[in-house]
Structure formats: structure tokens, C-alpha cells
Design a protein around this motif. Structure first.
Motif, PDB file in Angstrom:
ATOM      1  N   THR A  82      55.310  -7.235 -11.387  1.00 31.71           N
ATOM      2  CA  THR A  82      55.482  -8.593 -10.882  1.00 31.71           C
ATOM      3  C   THR A  82      56.277  -8.590  -9.580  1.00 31.71           C
ATOM      4  OG1 THR A  82      55.399  -9.512 -13.121  1.00 31.71           O
ATOM      5  CG2 THR A  82      56.436 -10.868 -11.421  1.00 31.71           C
ATOM      6  N   ARG A  83      57.366  -7.836  -9.552  1.00 30.68           N
ATOM      7  CA  ARG A  83      58.204  -7.758  -8.352  1.00 30.68           C
ATOM      8  C   ARG A  83      57.425  -7.134  -7.186  1.00 30.68           C
ATOM      9  NH1 ARG A  83      63.607  -7.993  -7.871  1.00 30.68           N
ATOM     10  NH2 ARG A  83      63.885  -7.712 -10.120  1.00 30.68           N
ATOM     11  N   PHE A  84      56.675  -6.074  -7.476  1.00 32.07           N
ATOM     12  CA  PHE A  84      55.907  -5.395  -6.427  1.00 32.07           C
ATOM     13  C   PHE A  84      54.853  -6.320  -5.829  1.00 32.07           C
ATOM     14  CE2 PHE A  84      51.918  -3.166  -5.518  1.00 32.07           C
ATOM     15  CZ  PHE A  84      52.306  -2.426  -4.410  1.00 32.07           C
ATOM     16  N   LEU A  85      54.043  -6.950  -6.672  1.00 33.24           N
ATOM     17  CA  LEU A  85      52.963  -7.799  -6.165  1.00 33.24           C
ATOM     18  C   LEU A  85      53.497  -9.018  -5.425  1.00 33.24           C
ATOM     19  CD1 LEU A  85      50.439  -7.636  -9.157  1.00 33.24           C
ATOM     20  CD2 LEU A  85      50.292  -6.456  -6.951  1.00 33.24           C
ATOM     21  N   ALA A  86      54.680  -9.510  -5.824  1.00 36.08           N
ATOM     22  CA  ALA A  86      55.262 -10.662  -5.132  1.00 36.08           C
ATOM     23  C   ALA A  86      55.582 -10.343  -3.680  1.00 36.08           C
ATOM     24  CB  ALA A  86      56.518 -11.137  -5.860  1.00 36.08           C
ATOM     25  N   GLN A  87      55.781  -9.054  -3.365  1.00 42.53           N
ATOM     26  CA  GLN A  87      56.095  -8.668  -1.992  1.00 42.53           C
ATOM     27  C   GLN A  87      54.902  -8.817  -1.051  1.00 42.53           C
ATOM     28  OE1 GLN A  87      58.774  -5.048  -1.688  1.00 42.53           O
ATOM     29  NE2 GLN A  87      58.287  -4.979  -3.867  1.00 42.53           N
ATOM     30  N   ILE A  88      53.695  -8.893  -1.591  1.00 45.44           N
ATOM     31  CA  ILE A  88      52.516  -9.150  -0.763  1.00 45.44           C
ATOM     32  C   ILE A  88      52.543 -10.582  -0.256  1.00 45.44           C
ATOM     33  CG2 ILE A  88      49.984  -9.205  -0.773  1.00 45.44           C
ATOM     34  CD1 ILE A  88      50.061  -7.031  -2.909  1.00 45.44           C
ATOM     35  N   ARG A  89      53.269 -11.441  -0.955  1.00 40.19           N
ATOM     36  CA  ARG A  89      53.427 -12.851  -0.606  1.00 40.19           C
ATOM     37  C   ARG A  89      52.077 -13.568  -0.541  1.00 40.19           C
ATOM     38  NH1 ARG A  89      57.841 -13.565   4.088  1.00 40.19           N
ATOM     39  NH2 ARG A  89      56.902 -11.719   5.023  1.00 40.19           N
ATOM     40  N   CYS A  90      51.360 -13.411  -1.636  1.00 38.32           N
ATOM     41  CA  CYS A  90      50.079 -14.085  -1.824  1.00 38.32           C
ATOM     42  C   CYS A  90      50.161 -14.859  -3.129  1.00 38.32           C
ATOM     43  CB  CYS A  90      48.937 -13.067  -1.875  1.00 38.32           C
ATOM     44  SG  CYS A  90      47.375 -13.743  -2.492  1.00 38.32           S
ATOM     45  N   GLY A  91      49.901 -16.160  -3.080  1.00 33.93           N
ATOM     46  CA  GLY A  91      50.041 -16.990  -4.264  1.00 33.93           C
ATOM     47  C   GLY A  91      49.028 -16.721  -5.349  1.00 33.93           C
ATOM     48  N   HIS A  92      47.999 -15.898  -5.063  1.00 29.61           N
ATOM     49  CA  HIS A  92      46.971 -15.605  -6.060  1.00 29.61           C
ATOM     50  C   HIS A  92      47.007 -14.154  -6.539  1.00 29.61           C
ATOM     51  CE1 HIS A  92      44.804 -19.280  -4.419  1.00 29.61           C
ATOM     52  NE2 HIS A  92      44.853 -19.497  -5.723  1.00 29.61           N
ATOM     53  N   THR A  93      48.017 -13.394  -6.151  1.00 29.48           N
ATOM     54  CA  THR A  93      48.102 -11.984  -6.536  1.00 29.48           C
ATOM     55  C   THR A  93      49.308 -11.793  -7.450  1.00 29.48           C
ATOM     56  OG1 THR A  93      47.167 -11.360  -4.386  1.00 29.48           O
ATOM     57  CG2 THR A  93      48.190  -9.617  -5.679  1.00 29.48           C
ATOM     58  N   TYR A  94      49.053 -11.646  -8.752  1.00 30.04           N
ATOM     59  CA  TYR A  94      50.149 -11.541  -9.708  1.00 30.04           C
ATOM     60  C   TYR A  94      49.600 -11.136 -11.075  1.00 30.04           C
ATOM     61  CZ  TYR A  94      48.590 -16.054 -11.591  1.00 30.04           C
ATOM     62  OH  TYR A  94      47.842 -17.063 -12.149  1.00 30.04           O
ATOM     63  N   PRO A  95      50.453 -10.610 -11.964  1.00 31.98           N
ATOM     64  CA  PRO A  95      50.014 -10.336 -13.336  1.00 31.98           C
ATOM     65  C   PRO A  95      49.923 -11.673 -14.095  1.00 31.98           C
ATOM     66  CG  PRO A  95      51.956  -9.021 -12.768  1.00 31.98           C
ATOM     67  CD  PRO A  95      51.824 -10.117 -11.746  1.00 31.98           C
ATOM     68  N   SER A  96      48.716 -12.129 -14.335  1.00 34.20           N
ATOM     69  CA  SER A  96      48.521 -13.443 -14.944  1.00 34.20           C
ATOM     70  C   SER A  96      49.035 -13.469 -16.377  1.00 34.20           C
ATOM     71  CB  SER A  96      47.034 -13.807 -14.922  1.00 34.20           C
ATOM     72  OG  SER A  96      46.791 -14.955 -15.697  1.00 34.20           O
ATOM     73  N   PHE A  97      49.669 -14.565 -16.754  1.00 37.00           N
ATOM     74  CA  PHE A  97      50.122 -14.738 -18.132  1.00 37.00           C
ATOM     75  C   PHE A  97      48.946 -14.967 -19.075  1.00 37.00           C
ATOM     76  CE2 PHE A  97      53.952 -16.991 -16.012  1.00 37.00           C
ATOM     77  CZ  PHE A  97      54.477 -15.765 -15.633  1.00 37.00           C
ATOM     78  N   TYR A  98      47.812 -15.398 -18.529  1.00 36.29           N
ATOM     79  CA  TYR A  98      46.692 -15.840 -19.371  1.00 36.29           C
ATOM     80  C   TYR A  98      45.604 -14.791 -19.529  1.00 36.29           C
ATOM     81  CZ  TYR A  98      49.135 -20.128 -18.389  1.00 36.29           C
ATOM     82  OH  TYR A  98      50.117 -21.072 -18.274  1.00 36.29           O
ATOM     83  N   ASN A  99      45.689 -13.681 -18.798  1.00 34.10           N
ATOM     84  CA  ASN A  99      44.653 -12.653 -18.864  1.00 34.10           C
ATOM     85  C   ASN A  99      45.129 -11.352 -19.493  1.00 34.10           C
ATOM     86  OD1 ASN A  99      42.871 -14.396 -17.583  1.00 34.10           O
ATOM     87  ND2 ASN A  99      43.388 -13.650 -15.543  1.00 34.10           N
ATOM     88  N   GLN A 100      46.341 -11.346 -20.049  1.00 30.69           N
ATOM     89  CA  GLN A 100      46.826 -10.135 -20.717  1.00 30.69           C
ATOM     90  C   GLN A 100      46.210 -10.009 -22.108  1.00 30.69           C
ATOM     91  OE1 GLN A 100      48.468  -8.188 -18.752  1.00 30.69           O
ATOM     92  NE2 GLN A 100      48.735  -9.783 -17.179  1.00 30.69           N
ATOM     93  N   ARG A 101      46.134  -8.799 -22.589  1.00 31.21           N
ATOM     94  CA  ARG A 101      45.640  -8.584 -23.943  1.00 31.21           C
ATOM     95  C   ARG A 101      46.588  -9.225 -24.957  1.00 31.21           C
ATOM     96  NH1 ARG A 101      43.880  -2.284 -22.910  1.00 31.21           N
ATOM     97  NH2 ARG A 101      41.768  -2.735 -22.168  1.00 31.21           N
TER      98      ARG A 101
END
Length: 485
Positions: A82-101
Motif C-alpha cells: 500500500t505504501r509503495f503504490l501510494a508513491q506513484i500518486r495515482c488514485g486508481h493504483t492500490y491494493p483494493s479492499f474488495y478484490n482480495q481473496r
């Protein structure tokens, strides 16, 4: 091996490499997940280097790899990703809460470590909007000062770098860190729980200032779990055939259309007929208020409103729609899930644009909104907030561009410098099983735009005193504007 990976990242920006299959390279110690993550982002993400340089990307990836090693827990890896992807600063790039197993979601998101109240961040103040626990209450409008001895501003500073948003739009990050009842799983609940955990004493010790009080007070509050929080969720299931929006008409002839979400991809509800019927009823009305304040985006539902108001076709402002590939590399395909397999091969709809991008010319994404009749001849105000970051950000931008309405409220989310979205892959990292969302189309406006959301025509701030009194100053201001129109 840093130099080798930087070489790979640099060659991935060449025109030849864009069309060539990816080759998976790795450091000797690099995790399989991190190796795959790096190659997928370098090869497919259209906004990877909009804000993050190649060097900073590779450095952050190495830090993520270190966090992934040594038998790290699911919680540690999820937080690190989550911390790593947030550095891309894209509002659509993240570990989704709704798509995890299911097993991962149960472990990460259902724990009893949530604060028993809803709140909004107003600047750096945590302002209570609703008490959701049992027994003693925090009144609405209370300003929380500290939780278990940790000042809330320190909590905010710890969480902001973990939150997805476009560019430097921290207003959007604050909006996602508010618990508003519009999401089944709140961003604050997940991130606060992963960093701070449940209270050691079994109850939160909350220091707060009640409305009108001269001094702070302390209160002990029990933590709640996801099931308890869900009792207070206002959002309807978008897969149902029930209306997702609300429509009211007051005695002065002002209609209010409340649209908390536009995610109608899988809805059985005929939203277009519903909306057209209500727009037809506006003949002779004094005005229309469109309330988008809780709406991140989804489908371009607002186009129908603009098509009925305009009286002529609307040509959207020129925005380059850029992708990083013409066809996905076969080495990556097994890890990329989507609802539309045409995203895997743009074919002749992706034409060379530069040494970094292809330009997308898909006909179903035409830049014209065709006028529809009968034309509406009523003034419109649109209530905006930092939540508006995707389709609703684009709608607000079109309202400003066309002059078909007045924006009232808060600065939007999204970013005038451009956002990424439109098509997605859902990537599941095979070693950890963690999923993240990957947008595929980068929107790049002409000219140099500021790294910011859209400031409304009539800015209106809500205060803690407004919340305590149950006032809605943005709605009141919008209504007053229409009455004077």
C-alpha cells in the motif's frame, strides 16, 4: 543489480520495447512477487513516471523487496505494498479492499479495532459526525484531539503517505481517511488498524472537545468490528434493481438530485430511464442541484445531464489518451485479470505517439457528447468535494468548461494535470496472493496544468459548528444561488 534494473526500466521506455514481450529479470534475492510487480508496472502503467522518477521508483521497489523478505506476515506485506503504490500518486493504483481473496480479506479487514464513531477531517481536525457505539456518546461536532495518547495530527501524518490519490491532492487523501458511511470498508479503518492495532486496554481512550465546551474531556470507548460498522453504511448495493440516487423537489421549485455513486456497471436498475423521467419533470422548475459530494466516480452518468442541458453537441477538451503497450506480453498475461479482454490487445486502435506511449483512438471513447432533447432550460448548481476524483472530477471539469452549471462546495479530488483510468487489470501477486488495481489509460491534457484539483466557482467550507448544528452550508448556498437566478 540496481544498475541492471535501471537499464531495464530505461529500455522499457523505448518504442521497440513497448511492443516487445517483457522478459522477467530479477536481483538474486528479489522476491517473485516484487520481480513481477516491477515488470508489470514498468510495462503497463501509463502514469508510472508522471510524478515518480525511474530512480525513485527503483529505490522504492528495493525497499518494498526488503519488507517482503524474511517470512513477513500478510499484514506487513499488505501495508508495505500500500505504501509503495501510494508513491506513484495515482488514485486508481492500490491494493483494493474488495478484490482480495476471502481468507485475506477476513484477516485484514474484519478485525475489532475500529473507532466507534464516524468523522470527517476538516483540515487537520478530526470532527465527529455520528456516534456508532453503545452507551456514552460523542456528540456530533466534537473535535477529537488524541486517541490512546497519540495526537490525531500525528495519526493523520502517519496515514497520509499510505493513501491513494492523484498527485499532490491531499484533500482527496483526507476525504478517504474520513469515515463517512459511503464505503463498505473504510480506508481509515484498515490503515489505522494495521498501524496502531486494537487498544491494549480493550478500550480506546479518546480526548476530545465537545461543541461549546471550554475544555477537553476524556472518554473510554469500545472498539467495533466491520460487521458493526456496516450497520451505518448508507450506500445501496449497485447490483440491485433499486434506484441508487435520490430526487426531491421543494416548494420553491428547486430539485435536488443526490448521486452518491456512479458505479452502475453491474446494476439491474435502468438508471437512464429513471434519470430522463426526472429531468423531464423540470419544465417550469426554478433550478436543479446535483449533489456529488460523496461520489468518487464510475460510469459517465453525468453526460446525460449535460446532453439534456446543452442544446448542442459538446466537444470535450482535447486530452491525450495514452497507453504503454499495444499488446500485453504473454509472460504477464497469466497474472492480469479484467472484465474486457480487448484491453490485452489494443491493435490498430493504439498508434505510436512517442518513445514512451501509444495514443489510443478507440471509437467507443469519442470526444463528443451528443445533445439530447427535449432541452432543459433550468439553471444548475453542482455540489463538489474532494471525493470527486474520477468520472465526477471529469464531470465537474466539463461543467466548468461548458458553463452549464455553477460548482459549489469543496475543491475536487482528481488532478488537473491528468489522471489514469478508463480500463483496468486486476493483478494478483502469486506468492502473497495480494491483489492490486492497475489502470491502463493515462489522460494527459494539453498544456501545463497545476498539480491540484478543481476549485469550485463558489467555495463553501463546512465547520465543526455546522456539523454540531446539523447545517449544510454548501446545499444552502447552492439553493440561494438558484433562487436569485
Amino acid at each position: 543489480m540496481m544498475n541492471r534494473r535501471l537499464f531495464l526500466s530505461a529500455t522499457a521506455l523505448s518504442g521497440a520495447a513497448l511492443a516487445a514481450p517483457a522478459v522477467l529479470h530479477a536481483k538474486r534475492t528479489e522476491s517473485g512477487d516484487i520481480r513481477l510487480l516491477g515488470e508489470i508496472l514498468r510495462t503497463l502503467h501509463p502514469g508510472l513516471h508522471r510524478y515518480l522518477s525511474p530512480y525513485r521508483f527503483e529505490t522504492a521497489l528495493d525497499r518494498l523487496d526488503s519488507a517482503w523478505q524474511g517470512g513477513a506476515s500478510l499484514e506487513t506485506r499488505f501495508l508495505a505494498l500500500t505504501r509503495f503504490l501510494a508513491q506513484i500518486r495515482c488514485g486508481h493504483t492500490y491494493p483494493s479492499f474488495y478484490n482480495q481473496r476471502r481468507a485475506a480479506a477476513d484477516r485484514l479487514f474484519t478485525r475489532q479495532d475500529r473507532l466507534p464513531f464516524a468523522f470527517r477531517w476538516i483540515g487537520d481536525d478530526m470532527v465527529v459526525t455520528q456516534y456508532q457505539g453503545d452507551g456514552a456518546e460523542l456528540p456530533p461536532g466534537s473535535i477529537v484531539k488524541a486517541i490512546d495518547g497519540v495526537p490525531v495530527r500525528q495519526i493523520l501524518e502517519a496515514l497520509l503517505p499510505l493513501v491513494r490519490a492523484d498527485g499532490g491532492n491531499d484533500g482527496k487523501r483526507r476525504a478517504l481517511l474520513s469515515t463517512t458511511g459511503t464505503d463498505a470498508i473504510e480506508t481509515f479503518d484498515v490503515l489505522y488498524g494495521l498501524i496502531y492495532g486494537a487498544p491494549r486496554s480493550g478500550r480506546f481512550v479518546v480526548r476530545y472537545r465537545a461543541p461549546g465546551a471550554a475544555s477537553d474531556a476524556l472518554i473510554d470507548l469500545p472498539p467495533i468490528d466491520l460487521a458493526h460498522r456496516k450497520r451505518f453504511i448508507r450506500a445501496l448495493d449497485p447490483r440491485s434493481n433499486e434506484p441508487l440516487w435520490q430526487w426531491t423537489m421543494d416548494q420553491a421549485g428547486i430539485a435536488t438530485l443526490t448521486m452518491p455513486g456512479w458505479a452502475v456497471y453491474n446494476s439491474k436498475w435502468d438508471w437512464q430511464t429513471w434519470l430522463n423521467d426526472r429531468l423531464d419533470s423540470l419544465k417550469g422548475a426554478k433550478g436543479l442541484i446535483v449533489d456529488l459530494r460523496e461520489n468518487e466516480g464510475g460510469n459517465d452518468c453525468g453526460d446525460l445531464i449535460l446532453a439534456r442541458l446543452s442544446g448542442q453537441d459538446i466537444v470535450r477538451p482535447r486530452v491525450e489518451r495514452l497507453v504503454r503497450y499495444r499488446q500485453t506480453p504473454k509472460a504477464l498475461d497469466p497474472y492480469l485479470d479484467t472484465w474486457d479482454d480487448s484491453f490485452r490487445n489494443w491493435g490498430d486502435q493504439a498508434v505510436p505517439h512517442s518513445d514512451r506511449f501509444f495514443r489510443l483512438i478507440r471509437q467507443d471513447d469519442a470526444g463528443v457528447i451528443a445533445a439530447k432533447g427535449p432541452q432543459l432550460r433550468v439553471p444548475m448548481t453542482v455540489l463538489t468535494s474532494a471525493q470527486n476524483s474520477s468520472a465526477t472530477f471529469q464531470f465537474a471539469s466539463l461543467v466548468r468548461f461548458t458553463g452549464l452549471g455553477t460548482l459549489v462546495g469543496g475543491t475536487t479530488g482528481g488532478n488537473r494535470r491528468g489522471i489514469n483510468g478508463g480500463a483496468f487489470f486486476f493483478v494478483r501477486l502469486p506468492e502473497s496472493g495480494i491483489e492490486f488495481d492497475l489502470p491502463l489509460i493515462g489522460h494527459y491534457p494539453e498544456g501545463r496544468e497545476p498539480d491540484a484539483g478543481l476549485v469550485p466557482d463558489v467555495p463553501v467550507m463546512t465547520s465543526a459548528a455546522d456539523i454540531a448544528a446539523g447545517r449544510d452550508p454548501a446545499l444552502d448556498r447552492a439553493r440561494a444561488l438558484l433562487l436569485r437566478a
